[in-house]
Design an enzyme around this catalytic site. Structure first.
Site, short mmCIF file in Angstrom:
data_model
loop_
_atom_site.label_atom_id
_atom_site.label_comp_id
_atom_site.label_asym_id
_atom_site.label_seq_id
_atom_site.Cartn_x
_atom_site.Cartn_y
_atom_site.Cartn_z
N PHE A 133 35.12 41.21 49.67
CA PHE A 133 36.43 41.19 49.03
C PHE A 133 37.53 41.11 50.10
O PHE A 133 37.39 41.71 51.17
CB PHE A 133 36.61 42.45 48.19
CG PHE A 133 37.80 42.40 47.28
CD1 PHE A 133 37.75 41.66 46.11
CD2 PHE A 133 38.97 43.07 47.60
CE1 PHE A 133 38.86 41.59 45.27
CE2 PHE A 133 40.07 43.00 46.77
CZ PHE A 133 40.02 42.26 45.59
N ASP A 210 31.25 49.97 50.03
CA ASP A 210 32.32 49.79 49.06
C ASP A 210 31.67 49.84 47.67
O ASP A 210 30.84 48.99 47.33
CB ASP A 210 33.02 48.44 49.29
CG ASP A 210 34.17 48.18 48.32
OD1 ASP A 210 34.13 48.68 47.18
OD2 ASP A 210 35.10 47.44 48.70
N TYR A 235 39.64 52.35 38.65
CA TYR A 235 40.25 51.64 37.52
C TYR A 235 39.32 50.61 36.89
O TYR A 235 39.70 49.94 35.93
CB TYR A 235 41.57 50.98 37.93
CG TYR A 235 41.53 50.20 39.23
CD1 TYR A 235 40.99 48.93 39.29
CD2 TYR A 235 42.04 50.76 40.38
CE1 TYR A 235 40.96 48.22 40.47
CE2 TYR A 235 42.01 50.07 41.58
CZ TYR A 235 41.47 48.80 41.62
OH TYR A 235 41.44 48.10 42.81
N LYS A 236 38.10 50.46 37.42
CA LYS A 236 37.15 49.53 36.83
C LYS A 236 36.28 50.28 35.83
O LYS A 236 36.71 50.58 34.72
CB LYS A 236 36.34 48.85 37.93
CG LYS A 236 37.19 48.04 38.91
CD LYS A 236 36.33 47.37 39.96
CE LYS A 236 37.17 46.72 41.05
NZ LYS A 236 38.03 45.62 40.57
N ARG A 384 34.14 35.31 35.63
CA ARG A 384 33.34 36.53 35.60
C ARG A 384 33.38 37.13 34.19
O ARG A 384 34.45 37.29 33.61
CB ARG A 384 33.88 37.57 36.58
CG ARG A 384 33.76 37.19 38.03
CD ARG A 384 34.08 38.36 38.95
NE ARG A 384 35.34 39.01 38.62
CZ ARG A 384 35.87 40.01 39.32
NH1 ARG A 384 35.24 40.49 40.37
NH2 ARG A 384 37.03 40.54 38.96
#
Length: 413
Positions: A133, A210, A235-236, A384
């Site tokens: 990322f 991560d 927040y995922k 996605r």
């Protein structure tokens, strides 16, 4: 006229939903008007239905009534208490090793810098995947320049992701730290955390993970697997809301050995001493810097309740069911239109999202959003399908895939 394939896929999805042991939790989340399929829970989780009242109660009572007294009564300990909950529910981490603090970027910076500062002088290399990322890569470049170390890039197969063999090919006695994502944000490939961690330790280096795309959806055992350092967002799959703070894990025996660079007053040994010199706390609080974002820690607490009640193993089982259905449907419905599967087929090798590719997907995503179907687009040509298990049904998954088909076909349906 109803398409027999559509009917069969939807019937299969309804049967899977009827047998879903976690299906009752679908009603715990707020409905979004006009949205027929939300397939982006791997990017931003949906809010729980009781969140508006919980926020209002916080303003009325904890903040509005108790005022600054709430710091002494509950807020001072919240970063550590919430970190312990995340560790217990989602990470396989004993208490005292996880803390909720800053953004993911700030925590990654702190821990990259701390790890490189604690290694022997002859260890001059930081290893990271070239396709990681952007935050991870950008921070690694900056920290490597600050610390005067060489940044070595892994270049694995983009669908399969990083393997033990990929890591073993680049680590050596010069390696100080390896930093990788547990689940690839593009393909969803799931890395072998215990195997890779062991390979890194074999050469005497530190391992940092991560967990942004795995925390709350993939069972893990950070303590048992010997993980040194980990950072993840909330927040995922933890549904903490936009901008909710990240968490950091630091193995107990490394606390007091690694020294983080942002020496704020919240990480001081005596936070209210206001002394002339900085002395870090000797426990996990040493990773804090400034005043914690208390309001932003509220939403994730309800999701942790649901995960703990369900167990992360059961969440993973439903995730596997959702992604297997999505892959089968993509093969039958989308592959004839030239759509490529960009995710590992083996469910043991993928996380909670499925990525598919087609040259027209940027425009297709815009059409889908306009029609209330919400996946996300990733450059250069990937969609996605983020299937958050506690808030996503099998029918919603098939509805979204059929909508991709309809938006992709030249004249629609």
């Amino acid at each position: 006229m109803t398409d027999p394939l559509d009917t069969r896929l939807l019937d299969e999805a309804r049967a899977l939903d009827a047998a879903d042991p976690l299906g009752a939790h679908l009603d715990a989340f707020l409905d979004a008007p006009g949205v027929t399929a939300y397939l982006d829970g791997n990017s931003l989780g949906r809010p729980l239905r009781d969140m508006p009242e919980k926020l209002a109660a916080f303003v009325r009572e904890d903040w509005g009534t108790r005022l600054i007294r709430s710091w002494d009564e509950q807020w001072m300990a919240l970063p550590m208490e919430l970190g312990d909950r995340i560790g217990r529910v989602a990470l396989g981490a004993a208490a005292g090793q996880t803390v909720v603090a800053d953004s993911t970027s700030v925590l990654i910076y702190k821990l990259l810098r701390a790890a490189l500062g604690a290694t022997d002088e002859e260890r001059t290399e930081l290893v990271m995947e070239a396709g990681n990322f952007p935050t991870d890569r950008f921070l690694a470049e900056g920290v490597a320049a600050e610390a005067g170390v060489t940044l070595r890039w892994l270049e694995p197969d983009p669908v399969r992701g990083v393997t033990i063999a990929d890591v073993e090919a680049v680590v050596s006695e010069r390696t100080a730290l390896v930093s990788l994502s547990h689940v690839d944000y593009r393909s969803g490939a799931l890395a072998d955390m215990p195997g890779i961690t062991a390979a890194v330790h074999e050469v005497g280096a530190l391992m940092m993970w991560d967990l942004c795309h795995s925390a709350g959806v993939i069972p893990m055992q950070l303590d048992a697997w010997g993980v040194d350092i980990a950072v993840g967002c909330t927040y995922k799959y933890l549904n903490g809301g936009p901008g909710s703070p990240a968490f950091a894990y630091l193995r107990r025996d490394l606390q007091g050995v690694l020294r983080q660079p942002i020496q704020g007053w919240w990480s001081a040994a005596d936070i209210f001493a206001m002394g002339p010199e900085y002395q870090p706390a000797g426990d996990i609080r040493q990773l804090l810097s400034g005043t914690p974002p208390v309001t932003s820690m509220l939403a994730m607490q309800g999701m942790l309740d649901l995960i703990e009640e369900s167990t992360v193993e059961a969440v993973r089982a439903k995730s596997t069911s959702l992604t297997e259905l999505a892959v089968r449907a993509c093969d039958e419905v989308l592959a004839p239109l030239g759509v490529r599967l960009l995710t590992p087929r083996d469910p043991e090798l993928r996380g909670g999202h499925v990525t598919i590719g087609h040259p027209d997907f940027r425009e297709v995503t815009q059409r889908l959003w306009a029609d209330g179907v919400i996946p996300d687009f990733r450059f250069p040509d990937g969609i996605r399908l983020g299937l958050s298990p506690l808030s996503t049904s099998h029918v919603e998954t098939i509805t979204g895939i059929l909508a991709v088909r309809d938006a992709l076909e030249p004249h629609g349906r």
